[in-house]
Enzyme design. Structure first.
Site, short mmCIF file in Angstrom:
data_model
loop_
_atom_site.label_atom_id
_atom_site.label_comp_id
_atom_site.label_asym_id
_atom_site.label_seq_id
_atom_site.Cartn_x
_atom_site.Cartn_y
_atom_site.Cartn_z
N CYS A 1 -6.37 -28.37 6.14
CA CYS A 1 -5.15 -27.69 6.62
C CYS A 1 -4.44 -28.50 7.71
CB CYS A 1 -5.48 -26.27 7.12
SG CYS A 1 -5.98 -26.16 8.84
N ASP B 1 -7.75 -7.79 0.21
CA ASP B 1 -6.82 -8.07 1.31
C ASP B 1 -7.53 -7.68 2.59
OD1 ASP B 1 -6.45 -5.03 0.96
OD2 ASP B 1 -5.45 -5.46 2.85
N CYS C 1 -6.30 -28.60 11.12
CA CYS C 1 -7.48 -29.46 11.17
C CYS C 1 -7.11 -30.93 11.00
CB CYS C 1 -8.49 -29.03 10.11
SG CYS C 1 -9.19 -27.40 10.48
N HIS D 1 -5.04 -22.03 9.98
CA HIS D 1 -6.38 -22.44 9.54
C HIS D 1 -7.15 -21.28 8.89
CE1 HIS D 1 -10.40 -23.97 9.27
NE2 HIS D 1 -10.76 -22.83 9.83
N CYS E 1 -11.96 -29.19 6.34
CA CYS E 1 -10.73 -28.45 6.00
C CYS E 1 -9.54 -29.40 5.94
CB CYS E 1 -10.50 -27.36 7.06
SG CYS E 1 -9.01 -26.39 6.76
N ASP F 1 0.86 -1.18 0.00
CA ASP F 1 0.00 0.00 0.00
C ASP F 1 0.90 1.23 0.00
OD1 ASP F 1 1.02 0.12 2.54
OD2 ASP F 1 -0.88 -0.15 3.55
ZN ZN Z 1 -8.27 -25.99 8.89
#
Ligand code: ZN
Length: 402
Positions: free
Chosen positions: A337, A297, A340, A366, A335, A100
């Site tokens: 990830c 963003d 998880c 996550h 999920c 920015d």
């Molecule tokens: Zn997750």
């Protein structure tokens, strides 16, 4: 060492929704191709709090990060980062970076800043030192950082403001965008250094990497549709590689932010990426995309993660709640990830209650993954022609886990 013959910026629209303004695209940059619509995690201080660059790039697949010019200018300083070879090398980040202009942070300082036609004088929040940003100097700072996508200095008015103030401010933002763009074109036309030898230092405006850069002007105009349209029309003359929509997330009601984006969708060129700055909540991401936005963003996924608010496919989880105390399930069963796949809600709650650093790591991991998954779902829906159905599904989904 980066190759010196990297292609310049280009944007391809690969699919468009027949019923909304949503589109899927490819944004080519010197640091990789970005699939759009894209969500950019925020690395304020050249780090996304709690995550390593390896986790971001390799495990999460982040293609572009945002870094904050205001913070890096004050500490450690853009000149130091330039001497270190630019932000990519300094923070060891292989993919694209958007910075920015610092305007949003400076204008958030309220009593600590003073604006005039030349730019804005402000006091550092760190030590009270006085500094000046001008449209030209913020381009120089961002070139020293060697950001891929630079933003022009704009005035971001508070909410609410009068139509008259928003009009004057918008006109100044347009004048600043012209100055920034002229300065940017002049600087990048100078023969860029391919690398710095020992003892060499950067001239003002020089990029330490010698790769191509893009500059986006910012549509302002408060939440007045007529001013937004006037601003977008005025910025078209600059013929830049993309356009940003600013002045959102300043405390206004959400429907007004969406209307502000809608106001300029038909004016901003279809062939250029559009970036809605500072948005949004998970359910809002497809709403902005439906209005023609390609890039977003927000600090929400990382900041909320640290505060104990986790976004899942079933809605929000407030991890401190007692009901998760002995809950053996993963945070989000859908999920993929690392968090998880490996840990229970009970363990995450224990880490949170204990104030452990690992909590921030796992929670941010996550939440960032959840945002990226939403963007992948959106892109897939656009490409496969099912975006309107996806939008209806998101609108009817619960906000909190039931
Ligand atoms: Zn997750």
């Amino acid at each position: 060492m980066l190759p010196s013959n990297l292609p310049p910026f280009s944007f391809e629209v690969v699919a468009e929704c027949a019923h909304t303004r949503a589109r899927a695209g490819l944004l080519h940059t010197p640091h990789g191709t970005i699939e759009t619509p894209v969500f950019m995690p925020v690395g304020t201080q050249a780090t996304v709090k709690g995550l390593t660059q390896r986790a971001l790039a390799q495990d999460l697949g982040v293609q572009i990060l945002l870094a904050n010019t205001y913070h890096l200018y004050l500490r450690p300083g853009h000149e130091l980062i330039g001497r270190m070879g630019g932000l990519h090398r300094f923070m060891s980040w292989p993919n694209a970076i958007l910075t920015d202009s610092g305007g949003f942070q400076v204008f958030s300082l309220r009593g600590l800043r003073k604006i005039d036609e030349q730019g804005v004088v402000f006091q550092s929040h760190l030590n009270g030192d006085q500094h000046r940003f001008t449209p030209e100097s913020t381009v120089d700072v961002q070139l020293a950082l060697a950001s891929d996508i630079l933003m022009v200095l704009d005035e971001c008015p508070e909410y609410p403001v009068s139509h008259e103030y928003a009009r004057q401010s918008m006109h100044r933002t347009v004048r600043w965008a012209r100055r920034a763009n002229e300065h940017f074109r002049r600087r990048t036309a100078e023969s860029p250094p391919q690398s710095l030898g020992p003892g060499q230092s950067l001239r003002p405006g020089q990029s330490p990497t010698g790769t191509a850069h893009a500059l986006f002007p910012i549509v302002q105009g408060g939440l007045f549709a007529d001013l937004r349209r006037e601003c977008a029309n005025a910025l078209l003359d600059l013929d830049t590689d993309g356009y940003a929509i600013g002045g959102l997330s300043v405390g206004e009601p959400r429907p007004l932010s969406l209307e502000a984006v809608e106001a300029t969708e038909g004016i901003l060129p279809r062939s250029k990426p559009r970036y809605a700055m500072g948005v949004g909540m998970p359910a809002e991401l497809p709403e902005y995309v439906a209005r023609g936005v390609d890039m977003m963003d927000c600090v929400l996924p990382s900041r909320n993660a640290r505060n104990g608010c986790l976004f899942t496919s079933g809605g929000r989880v407030i991890i401190k709640h007692t009901r998760y105390k002995d809950d053996p399930r993963p945070l989000d069963e859908k999920c993929q990830c690392y968090t998880c796949a490996s840990y229970s809600r009970a363990y995450l709650r224990h880490l949170f209650q204990s104030g452990e650093i690992l909590y921030a790591v796992l929670a941010t991991w996550h939440n960032v993954r959840r945002y990226l998954d939403i963007m992948r779902e959106i892109r897939h829906a656009i490409v496969s022609g099912s975006f309107p159905e996806y939008l209806r599904y998101v609108r009817s989904a619960p906000v909190d886990v039931e």
